[in-house]
Design a protein around this motif. Structure first.
Motif, mmCIF file in Angstrom:
data_model
loop_
_atom_site.group_PDB
_atom_site.id
_atom_site.type_symbol
_atom_site.label_atom_id
_atom_site.label_comp_id
_atom_site.label_asym_id
_atom_site.label_seq_id
_atom_site.Cartn_x
_atom_site.Cartn_y
_atom_site.Cartn_z
ATOM 1 N N ARG A 5 0.816 -1.216 0.000
ATOM 2 C CA ARG A 5 0.000 0.000 0.000
ATOM 3 C C ARG A 5 0.848 1.265 0.000
ATOM 4 O O ARG A 5 0.382 2.332 -0.384
ATOM 5 N N PHE A 6 2.098 1.132 0.408
ATOM 6 C CA PHE A 6 2.992 2.318 0.389
ATOM 7 C C PHE A 6 3.175 2.874 -1.021
ATOM 8 O O PHE A 6 3.553 4.027 -1.186
ATOM 9 N N LEU A 7 2.897 2.041 -2.040
ATOM 10 C CA LEU A 7 3.053 2.509 -3.417
ATOM 11 C C LEU A 7 2.055 3.614 -3.767
ATOM 12 O O LEU A 7 2.226 4.305 -4.763
ATOM 13 N N LEU A 8 0.987 3.733 -2.953
ATOM 14 C CA LEU A 8 -0.030 4.756 -3.201
ATOM 15 C C LEU A 8 0.276 6.068 -2.500
ATOM 16 O O LEU A 8 -0.508 7.020 -2.603
ATOM 17 N N THR A 9 1.396 6.122 -1.802
ATOM 18 C CA THR A 9 1.757 7.378 -1.148
ATOM 19 C C THR A 9 2.268 8.363 -2.198
ATOM 20 O O THR A 9 2.740 7.964 -3.280
ATOM 21 N N PRO A 10 2.176 9.677 -1.928
ATOM 22 C CA PRO A 10 2.633 10.668 -2.915
ATOM 23 C C PRO A 10 4.072 10.444 -3.366
ATOM 24 O O PRO A 10 4.398 10.616 -4.541
ATOM 25 N N TRP A 12 5.873 7.651 -3.619
ATOM 26 C CA TRP A 12 6.034 6.522 -4.539
ATOM 27 C C TRP A 12 5.240 6.727 -5.825
ATOM 28 O O TRP A 12 5.655 6.241 -6.894
ATOM 29 N N LEU A 13 4.138 7.456 -5.740
ATOM 30 C CA LEU A 13 3.431 7.789 -6.988
ATOM 31 C C LEU A 13 4.284 8.705 -7.862
ATOM 32 O O LEU A 13 4.287 8.590 -9.088
ATOM 33 N N GLY A 14 5.032 9.616 -7.214
ATOM 34 C CA GLY A 14 5.934 10.481 -7.975
ATOM 35 C C GLY A 14 7.057 9.689 -8.623
ATOM 36 O O GLY A 14 7.419 9.931 -9.781
ATOM 37 N N ILE A 15 7.615 8.716 -7.865
ATOM 38 C CA ILE A 15 8.665 7.871 -8.434
ATOM 39 C C ILE A 15 8.129 7.072 -9.612
ATOM 40 O O ILE A 15 8.798 6.937 -10.657
ATOM 41 N N LEU A 16 6.903 6.550 -9.470
ATOM 42 C CA LEU A 16 6.303 5.795 -10.569
ATOM 43 C C LEU A 16 6.115 6.674 -11.803
ATOM 44 O O LEU A 16 6.403 6.243 -12.936
ATOM 45 N N ALA A 17 5.648 7.912 -11.586
ATOM 46 C CA ALA A 17 5.436 8.809 -12.729
ATOM 47 C C ALA A 17 6.746 9.089 -13.448
ATOM 48 O O ALA A 17 6.819 9.053 -14.688
ATOM 49 N N LEU A 18 7.816 9.377 -12.681
ATOM 50 C CA LEU A 18 9.120 9.632 -13.302
ATOM 51 C C LEU A 18 9.617 8.402 -14.054
ATOM 52 O O LEU A 18 10.185 8.510 -15.152
ATOM 53 N N THR A 19 9.388 7.218 -13.472
ATOM 54 C CA THR A 19 9.831 5.982 -14.132
ATOM 55 C C THR A 19 9.108 5.784 -15.453
ATOM 56 O O THR A 19 9.724 5.446 -16.476
ATOM 57 N N LEU A 20 7.778 5.998 -15.454
ATOM 58 C CA LEU A 20 7.001 5.817 -16.677
ATOM 59 C C LEU A 20 7.392 6.838 -17.739
ATOM 60 O O LEU A 20 7.495 6.515 -18.933
ATOM 61 N N VAL A 237 13.320 -1.065 -20.505
ATOM 62 C CA VAL A 237 12.960 -2.249 -19.709
ATOM 63 C C VAL A 237 13.697 -2.238 -18.381
ATOM 64 O O VAL A 237 13.120 -2.547 -17.323
ATOM 65 N N MET A 238 14.977 -1.884 -18.385
ATOM 66 C CA MET A 238 15.758 -1.851 -17.147
ATOM 67 C C MET A 238 15.209 -0.822 -16.164
ATOM 68 O O MET A 238 15.241 -1.030 -14.947
ATOM 69 N N THR A 239 14.706 0.310 -16.694
ATOM 70 C CA THR A 239 14.134 1.333 -15.815
ATOM 71 C C THR A 239 12.894 0.805 -15.096
ATOM 72 O O THR A 239 12.737 0.994 -13.878
ATOM 73 N N LEU A 240 12.016 0.123 -15.824
ATOM 74 C CA LEU A 240 10.827 -0.469 -15.205
ATOM 75 C C LEU A 240 11.206 -1.576 -14.225
ATOM 76 O O LEU A 240 10.638 -1.685 -13.130
ATOM 77 N N PHE A 241 12.177 -2.386 -14.632
ATOM 78 C CA PHE A 241 12.631 -3.455 -13.743
ATOM 79 C C PHE A 241 13.222 -2.871 -12.462
ATOM 80 O O PHE A 241 12.997 -3.393 -11.357
ATOM 81 N N GLY A 242 13.996 -1.788 -12.607
ATOM 82 C CA GLY A 242 14.598 -1.168 -11.439
ATOM 83 C C GLY A 242 13.548 -0.650 -10.465
ATOM 84 O O GLY A 242 13.699 -0.783 -9.245
ATOM 85 N N TYR A 243 12.469 -0.060 -11.015
ATOM 86 C CA TYR A 243 11.388 0.406 -10.137
ATOM 87 C C TYR A 243 10.790 -0.762 -9.367
ATOM 88 O O TYR A 243 10.568 -0.690 -8.150
ATOM 89 N N GLY A 244 10.505 -1.867 -10.062
ATOM 90 C CA GLY A 244 9.925 -3.032 -9.390
ATOM 91 C C GLY A 244 10.854 -3.608 -8.341
ATOM 92 O O GLY A 244 10.394 -4.009 -7.250
ATOM 93 N N TRP A 245 12.156 -3.627 -8.639
ATOM 94 C CA TRP A 245 13.107 -4.184 -7.675
ATOM 95 C C TRP A 245 13.189 -3.334 -6.413
ATOM 96 O O TRP A 245 13.193 -3.846 -5.296
ATOM 97 N N VAL A 246 13.224 -2.009 -6.567
ATOM 98 C CA VAL A 246 13.291 -1.112 -5.410
ATOM 99 C C VAL A 246 11.998 -1.202 -4.592
ATOM 100 O O VAL A 246 12.029 -1.206 -3.355
#
Length: 275
Positions: A5-10, A12-20, A237-246
């Protein structure tokens, strides 16, 4: 899962947006390089096709110039470049063009371009080949140019688009000099209308002087672009993988899984009791 659920915090949402965004940019860069790969591959295929094909009349590829003296006709479509053509005319020895700073076999010399004047009074520039500088001189010393054949000459060559870039033209010792074969700029120095592209000589009747060397055709390095395609897509692909790993590492930390164990300590010396 609750632990994610921490992924829904501002944060981690910002990190997800930058990754995408970063991944999308890398995919677009890969697509751009893929377009360049296809474009360069088409050029190489046209070069090969021009070597194999039977020559066609010049007029089938290059429209006649319609302006007055000192003007250039329309440039051909890009897909007409490297088409093998044949044309008959008379060389104009009074307006030979020396293109300096050209290399063949790692030697710097000149390409010799001579206008071929056709029966209708228009002309097409013909790159007759490469020659070295004069003996004992540096690369700027004008060479001894073999005279062009007199009378009617039949030329077979491949259509080369006008070279781009800044073009300075000067006249020295009765010959025009330049660094690039820019047809519109060279046309201003000539007393007749000029076709909008030039010909790279393959064959000539009467035969060309043997001192001329063939001008090498530069194939494009399309596989370099293909390598960039693979590179950018792998980065995406590595950028998306890196987000998932972190994210997974953070989830394990919050769940208390995989905490570091205390490091082993050296055994302390046993204390001695006083006698």
């Amino acid at each position: 899962m609750v632990v994610y659920r921490f992924l829904l915090t501002p944060r981690w949402l910002g990190i997800l947006a930058l990754t995408l965004v970063a991944s999308a940019v890398m995919v677009l860069l890969g697509n751009w390089q893929l377009d360049r790969y296809h474009g360069r591959t088409e050029i190489n295929e046209r070069i090969d096709a021009g070597l194999r094909m039977a020559p066609v009349p010049l007029r089938d590829v290059l429209p006649a110039p319609t302006g007055g003296s000192g003007t250039a006709g329309p440039a051909p479509a890009e897909d007409k470049s490297w088409t093998k053509v044949t044309v008959t005319g008379r060389y104009d020895p009074a307006n030979v063009v020396l293109v300096r700073g050209r290399s063949v076999d790692r030697k710097v010399g000149f390409e010799v371009v001579t206008p071929l004047v056709l029966a209708d009074g228009t002309a097409v520039l013909v790159d007759r080949g490469w020659i070295p500088p004069a003996r004992g001189g540096d690369a700027t010393v004008q060479p001894e140019v073999p005279p062009a054949p007199t009378g009617e000459v039949t030329v077979t060559g491949r259509v080369h688009l006008s070279e781009s870039g800044s073009v300075d033209v000067s006249r020295r010792e009765g010959k025009l000099e330049t660094r690039r074969i820019g047809v519109p700029r060279l046309a201003r120095e000539l007393p007749y209308p000029v076709h909008g592209a030039y010909l790279l000589l393959d064959e000539q009747t009467p035969a060309a002087d043997p001192v001329f060397k063939d001008v090498p055709v530069g194939y494009t390095n399309n596989w370099q672009n293909f390598g960039y395609v693979v590179q950018w897509w792998i980065f995406a692909v590595m950028t998306l993988f890196g987000y998932g790993w972190v994210a997974r590492r953070e989830a394990r930390r919050l769940a208390g899984v995989g905490r570091e164990r205390p490091t082993d300590r050296a055994a302390e010396p046993a204390s001695h009791t006083a006698a």
